[in-house]
Design a protein around this motif. Structure first.
Motif, PDB file in Angstrom:
ATOM      1  N   THR A 157       0.824  -1.207   0.000  1.00 42.58           N
ATOM      2  CA  THR A 157       0.000   0.000   0.000  1.00 42.58           C
ATOM      3  C   THR A 157       0.857   1.255   0.000  1.00 42.58           C
ATOM      4  N   ALA A 158       0.214   2.376  -0.343  1.00 38.82           N
ATOM      5  CA  ALA A 158       0.803   3.706  -0.229  1.00 38.82           C
ATOM      6  C   ALA A 158      -0.249   4.597   0.421  1.00 38.82           C
ATOM      7  N   SER A 159       0.180   5.548   1.227  1.00 39.75           N
ATOM      8  CA  SER A 159      -0.776   6.387   1.943  1.00 39.75           C
ATOM      9  C   SER A 159      -0.282   7.826   2.002  1.00 39.75           C
ATOM     10  N   PHE A 160      -1.258   8.761   2.150  1.00 41.80           N
ATOM     11  CA  PHE A 160      -0.959  10.188   2.201  1.00 41.80           C
ATOM     12  C   PHE A 160      -1.900  10.866   3.190  1.00 41.80           C
ATOM     13  N   PHE A 161      -1.436  11.974   3.749  1.00 36.09           N
ATOM     14  CA  PHE A 161      -2.188  12.700   4.759  1.00 36.09           C
ATOM     15  C   PHE A 161      -2.273  14.166   4.349  1.00 36.09           C
ATOM     16  N   LYS A 171      -7.737  14.509   6.144  1.00 32.95           N
ATOM     17  CA  LYS A 171      -8.071  13.277   5.444  1.00 32.95           C
ATOM     18  C   LYS A 171      -6.844  12.379   5.291  1.00 32.95           C
ATOM     19  N   VAL A 172      -7.105  11.061   5.399  1.00 34.73           N
ATOM     20  CA  VAL A 172      -6.076  10.053   5.167  1.00 34.73           C
ATOM     21  C   VAL A 172      -6.447   9.277   3.914  1.00 34.73           C
ATOM     22  N   PHE A 173      -5.517   9.183   2.978  1.00 36.87           N
ATOM     23  CA  PHE A 173      -5.756   8.450   1.736  1.00 36.87           C
ATOM     24  C   PHE A 173      -4.885   7.198   1.720  1.00 36.87           C
ATOM     25  N   ASN A 174      -5.472   6.105   1.263  1.00 33.69           N
ATOM     26  CA  ASN A 174      -4.741   4.852   1.166  1.00 33.69           C
ATOM     27  C   ASN A 174      -5.064   4.180  -0.165  1.00 33.69           C
ATOM     28  N   MET A 175      -4.049   3.626  -0.794  1.00 34.75           N
ATOM     29  CA  MET A 175      -4.278   2.923  -2.060  1.00 34.75           C
ATOM     30  C   MET A 175      -3.500   1.614  -2.046  1.00 34.75           C
ATOM     31  N   THR A 176      -4.128   0.596  -2.584  1.00 36.96           N
ATOM     32  CA  THR A 176      -3.484  -0.709  -2.707  1.00 36.96           C
ATOM     33  C   THR A 176      -2.742  -0.774  -4.034  1.00 36.96           C
ATOM     34  N   LEU A 177      -1.541  -1.320  -4.016  1.00 33.59           N
ATOM     35  CA  LEU A 177      -0.739  -1.436  -5.224  1.00 33.59           C
ATOM     36  C   LEU A 177      -0.771  -2.883  -5.706  1.00 33.59           C
ATOM     37  N   VAL A 178      -1.263  -3.079  -6.919  1.00 33.66           N
ATOM     38  CA  VAL A 178      -1.396  -4.432  -7.471  1.00 33.66           C
ATOM     39  C   VAL A 178      -0.647  -4.508  -8.798  1.00 33.66           C
ATOM     40  N   LYS A 179      -0.295  -5.731  -9.196  1.00 31.61           N
ATOM     41  CA  LYS A 179       0.399  -5.948 -10.465  1.00 31.61           C
ATOM     42  C   LYS A 179      -0.593  -6.048 -11.610  1.00 31.61           C
ATOM     43  N   ASP A 180      -0.239  -5.399 -12.726  1.00 29.45           N
ATOM     44  CA  ASP A 180      -1.073  -5.524 -13.908  1.00 29.45           C
ATOM     45  C   ASP A 180      -0.599  -6.715 -14.741  1.00 29.45           C
ATOM     46  N   LYS A 181      -1.124  -6.863 -15.945  1.00 23.97           N
ATOM     47  CA  LYS A 181      -0.788  -8.001 -16.785  1.00 23.97           C
ATOM     48  C   LYS A 181       0.671  -8.008 -17.219  1.00 23.97           C
ATOM     49  N   GLN A 182       1.276  -6.839 -17.234  1.00 18.35           N
ATOM     50  CA  GLN A 182       2.677  -6.736 -17.629  1.00 18.35           C
ATOM     51  C   GLN A 182       3.626  -6.905 -16.451  1.00 18.35           C
ATOM     52  N   GLY A 183       3.077  -7.157 -15.260  1.00 20.33           N
ATOM     53  CA  GLY A 183       3.903  -7.376 -14.085  1.00 20.33           C
ATOM     54  C   GLY A 183       4.352  -6.118 -13.384  1.00 20.33           C
ATOM     55  N   CYS A 184       3.716  -4.980 -13.698  1.00 22.40           N
ATOM     56  CA  CYS A 184       4.080  -3.704 -13.068  1.00 22.40           C
ATOM     57  C   CYS A 184       3.049  -3.330 -12.005  1.00 22.40           C
ATOM     58  N   PHE A 185       3.509  -2.767 -10.920  1.00 20.53           N
ATOM     59  CA  PHE A 185       2.604  -2.333  -9.859  1.00 20.53           C
ATOM     60  C   PHE A 185       1.921  -1.027 -10.250  1.00 20.53           C
ATOM     61  N   LEU A 186       0.613  -0.973 -10.041  1.00 18.46           N
ATOM     62  CA  LEU A 186      -0.169   0.236 -10.255  1.00 18.46           C
ATOM     63  C   LEU A 186      -1.150   0.393  -9.101  1.00 18.46           C
ATOM     64  N   SER A 187      -1.584   1.632  -8.864  1.00 15.57           N
ATOM     65  CA  SER A 187      -2.483   1.894  -7.748  1.00 15.57           C
ATOM     66  C   SER A 187      -3.879   1.354  -8.030  1.00 15.57           C
ATOM     67  N   SER A 188      -4.518   0.876  -6.979  1.00 21.02           N
ATOM     68  CA  SER A 188      -5.856   0.315  -7.095  1.00 21.02           C
ATOM     69  C   SER A 188      -6.561   0.473  -5.748  1.00 21.02           C
ATOM     70  N   GLU A 189      -7.876   0.370  -5.751  1.00 23.90           N
ATOM     71  CA  GLU A 189      -8.683   0.454  -4.537  1.00 23.90           C
ATOM     72  C   GLU A 189      -8.293   1.674  -3.702  1.00 23.90           C
ATOM     73  N   HIS A 190      -8.563   2.844  -4.251  1.00 20.68           N
ATOM     74  CA  HIS A 190      -8.241   4.096  -3.574  1.00 20.68           C
ATOM     75  C   HIS A 190      -9.315   4.390  -2.528  1.00 20.68           C
ATOM     76  N   GLN A 191      -8.882   4.645  -1.296  1.00 24.29           N
ATOM     77  CA  GLN A 191      -9.805   4.876  -0.191  1.00 24.29           C
ATOM     78  C   GLN A 191      -9.429   6.137   0.569  1.00 24.29           C
ATOM     79  N   VAL A 192     -10.405   6.741   1.220  1.00 28.39           N
ATOM     80  CA  VAL A 192     -10.171   7.954   1.996  1.00 28.39           C
ATOM     81  C   VAL A 192     -10.922   7.861   3.318  1.00 28.39           C
TER      82      VAL A 192
END
Length: 386
Positions: A157-161, A171-192
């Motif tokens: 995860t990555a988070s920001f305040f 506000k606190v923001f949190n995002m989950t980092l997942v791998k795409d089809k090419q094997g690269c991490f991208l942000s997903s499931e952005h929450q606040v």
């Protein structure tokens, strides 16, 4: 000898409490509320918090938005530094005024929860405890910490305040980092999570998937951070961008980096005299600053500097820039904690640099130290969730 009954003792205590309360009320009545407020703004936050028990009037005054904003406005003129110490079992912190950095001094840490701390925002900090899978928002000035509800998805995860000045919300923001089809991490499931609102995390949409690389710095209601945009299968081919997250609208947007800016694994996004800047640094004391002068127009200004006597001050240690302090000096600290911790303060106008050796508490086995600039004292009470 006269025996005093419990009933008489209780009555005497009650009379004493009434007389004490009357004296407080008379003192309060003899001073105008404006004068009382003026006196309170000159006290340390921890002392101000204790005075809420004087009377209901003082309680409502101290916990009111007007007083908090007035106190913060004055605190902004005397920002502090926060030192965080990483130990095998615990994390510790302490604060210090930039004036104290004029000579060597020792600092005694206090225990703080959490593993990773975001840069302070108007006196508050956000800690992320990966082991407990929790976020903790705290006010170091008062010692009050609030544990947020658990995030449902906790992987990489990555988070920001940040702070929304229009609606006066943190506000606190949190995002989950997942791998795409090419094997690269991208942000997903952005929450606040909004402090003082409903006790839940909300899902928000991000139309520009990216991979966060730096810490986030909140500036005028917007959190900025460096990231990779898209994925080309190779880190060398990814495009570096600046992501801006608006605290009010909760919308993400990106801007291109100026030519020559390299986003490194180190947190090379810093606060520079009220603006944000990227720092690319060479081992010999040469470094370039790209300062964002106008976010709407994406205008950047490049500043090249050379710190004098760098090798004599630093030796073989590798240092990272942490931004400017109230004196206008740039602060550098070791990227990896040496046996003896120190910082370098550089005044670009006078072209002078100085080294400050900081003696850490010997009670803790410190394996790493991190410094944060622009922290201010605040008497704010953290809002309870509903």
């Amino acid at each position: 000898m006269k025996r005093v009954s419990r009933k008489e003792t209780t009555e005497n205590n009650s009379k004493y409490m009434m007389r004490s309360k009357d004296r407080h009320e008379k003192v309060s009545l003899s001073l105008t509320m404006d004068l009382i407020t003026e006196i309170l703004t000159k006290l340390p936050p921890i002392s101000v918090c204790k005075l809420i028990f004087v009377s209901k009037l003082w309680l409502s005054t101290i916990q009111g938005k007007f007083f908090t904003d007035l106190y913060l406005t004055r605190s902004l003129t005397r920002p502090l530094l926060i030192f965080q110490f990483y130990c095998p079992a615990k994390r510790h912190f302490c604060s210090s005024s930039p004036e104290n950095l004029s000579h060597d001094h020792s600092i005694t840490p206090k225990t703080i929860p959490g593993l990773q701390i975001s840069p302070p925002v108007r006196g508050l900090i956000c800690c992320r405890d990966n082991d407990a899978k929790l976020f903790i928002v705290g006010n170091p000035s008062t010692g009050q910490f609030l544990t947020l509800p658990r995030v449902e998805a906790w992987m990489k995860t990555a988070s920001f305040f940040g702070y929304d000045p229009v609606n006066d919300l943190y506000k606190v923001f949190n995002m989950t980092l997942v791998k795409d089809k090419q094997g690269c991490f991208l942000s997903s499931e952005h929450q606040v999570y909004t402090l003082g609102a409903q006790n839940t995390w909300r899902m928000i949409e991000c139309k520009c998937p990216h991979y966060p690389l730096t810490q986030g710095i909140c500036n005028n209601g917007v959190v900025y951070y460096g990231a990779w945009s898209g994925c080309s299968g190779s880190q060398d081919k990814r495009s570096g961008v600046v992501v801006s997250l608006d605290m009010r609208s909760e919308e993400f947007s990106t801007m291109t980096l100026p030519e020559g800016v390299i986003i490194t694994g180190q947190p090379n996004l810093v606060s520079y005299n009220g603006a944000i800047a990227f720092v690319n640094q060479s081992p010999n004391g040469r470094f370039d600053l790209w300062v964002l002068m106008d976010a709407s127009k994406q205008e950047w200004t490049k500043i090249s500097l050379l710190v004098p006597c760098w090798e004599d001050l630093v030796g073989k240690d590798k240092l990272c820039c942490r931004g400017t302090i109230s004196s206008g000096e740039l602060v550098f600290e070791p990227c990896y904690s040496p046996c003896k911790y120190f910082i370098i303060c550089y005044d670009s106008k006078k072209n002078k640099a100085r080294r400050v050796d900081v003696e850490r508490s010997r009670d803790h086995c410190v394996i790493r130290t991190r410094i944060f600039v622009d922290h201010v004292e605040s008497p704010m009470f953290l809002p309870r969730t509903v």
